[in-house]
Motif scaffolding. Structure first.
Motif, PDB file in Angstrom:
ATOM      1  N   PRO A  90       0.798  -1.228   0.000  1.00  0.00           N
ATOM      2  CA  PRO A  90       0.000   0.000   0.000  1.00  0.00           C
ATOM      3  C   PRO A  90       0.830   1.276   0.000  1.00  0.00           C
ATOM      4  N   LEU A  91       1.982   1.269   0.700  1.00  0.00           N
ATOM      5  CA  LEU A  91       2.808   2.473   0.748  1.00  0.00           C
ATOM      6  C   LEU A  91       3.400   2.793  -0.620  1.00  0.00           C
ATOM      7  N   GLU A  92       3.814   1.764  -1.351  1.00  0.00           N
ATOM      8  CA  GLU A  92       4.363   1.998  -2.682  1.00  0.00           C
ATOM      9  C   GLU A  92       3.278   2.482  -3.641  1.00  0.00           C
ATOM     10  N   VAL A  93       2.093   1.914  -3.538  1.00  0.00           N
ATOM     11  CA  VAL A  93       0.984   2.362  -4.394  1.00  0.00           C
ATOM     12  C   VAL A  93       0.637   3.813  -4.098  1.00  0.00           C
ATOM     13  N   LEU A  94       0.590   4.164  -2.817  1.00  0.00           N
ATOM     14  CA  LEU A  94       0.290   5.549  -2.445  1.00  0.00           C
ATOM     15  C   LEU A  94       1.341   6.504  -2.986  1.00  0.00           C
ATOM     16  N   ALA A  95       2.619   6.146  -2.842  1.00  0.00           N
ATOM     17  CA  ALA A  95       3.691   7.013  -3.336  1.00  0.00           C
ATOM     18  C   ALA A  95       3.597   7.197  -4.845  1.00  0.00           C
TER      19      ALA A  95
END
Length: 301
Positions: free
Chosen positions: A35-40
């Protein structure tokens, strides 16, 4: 507003909410990204998309006056931070198998928005609006008792998106959607960079996946930019062409589709959760009836 413009505006609004409703399938397809990579990626590619569109149209004249409006910049910064929270929680919910709870959040959103209008803006409520909020509160209490905990994902999404709308209404309504999204994603770029650095250092336990799973996976991450911006632009165009009541009713398309997506993705929704959804739907019917009645009164006065 002419009758001629209403059908096209309704189609634009429907298109925006249909695209938002398909987001769970899109984000689910991004596995094994975390999720953090998708958000970034969503922040970074959204900003690049906005800059490309503005560059093609040579639309930069608004930027210099904006930089002198400190109150507006502060408001857009607050909106950006709330939006990042909403995006992050939503992506994490979908990718961890909690799409139905995310859908519940967007069903609750209209009720939270009305409640914020009372608490923060001191807006008076009509009787049916009070009834709708009361039923929504009962639904939240029931889901808390039935689930053994408050529906934190749903409540966070509902409150964060309602706050985002409130801030935009107070300070950002003077900016076109593309300009506002450009500023908000620019404000969030340090957050995106920090997230990518953290992922590179092993925070979260999910390695960087951008270039490691083939061209299709990389393309999906890059397309988070236009996928984020296009529904927003459709919505902004629709809001200028159709009554607010129509927009209010169309918004229920998104959580209905999210709920369907959760079933497609194989999520199990318990009978207690269905009962909670039913209570929320009753509240939304009451709220919709009140909106139609208010529109009829204003049209005849």
């Amino acid at each position: 507003m002419s009758a001629r413009s209403t059908p096209s505006g309704s189609l634009m609004g429907l298109g925006a909410y249909l695209l938002w409703g398909l987001f769970p399938l899109y984000f689910h397809a991004m596995a094994p990204s975390g999720p953090l990579e998708v958000l970034a990626n969503r922040i970074g590619w959204s900003l690049l998309f906005c800059l490309l569109v503005l560059g093609v149209g040579r639309q930069w004249e608004w930027l210099r006056p904006l930089l002198r409006r400190r109150r507006l910049i502060a408001g857009l910064t607050a909106a950006a931070l709330v939006l990042a929270l909403n995006w992050g929680v939503y992506v994490a919910a979908v990718m961890s198998g909690h799409t139905s709870e995310a859908a519940l959040g967007y069903f609750l959103n209209p009720l939270i928005t009305v409640a914020l209008g009372v608490v923060i803006l001191k807006e008076p409520l009509r009787r049916l609006q009070w009834v709708a909020i009361g039923i929504g509160a009962v639904a939240a209490a029931y889901l808390t008792i039935a689930g053994g905990r408050p529906p934190w994902v749903a409540l966070t999404l509902a409150v964060s998106f309602a706050l985002y709308g409130l801030v935009k209404k107070r300070v950002g309504a003077s900016l076109p959607a593309m300009h506002g999204l450009t500023v908000e994603t620019a404000v969030l770029m340090p957050v995106a960079i920090a997230l990518l650095v953290a992922i590179g250092l092993g925070v979260g336990g999910v390695p960087m996946s951008f270039a490691g799973y083939g061209a299709w996976h990389t393309t999906l991450l890059v397309l988070t930019g236009p996928v984020t911006a296009i529904p927003l632009l459709l919505f902004a165009a629709a809001a200028r062409r159709v009554p607010l009541v129509t927009i209010g009713l169309l918004q229920f398309v998104t959580p209905v589709m999210q709920l369907l997506c959760s079933l497609i993705l194989g999520e199990v929704i318990t009978p207690a959760r269905w009962a909670g959804f039913a209570l929320v739907w009753v509240a939304l019917v009451v709220l919709s009836v009140d909106s139609w009645r208010a529109r009829g009164i204003s049209a005849t006065s």
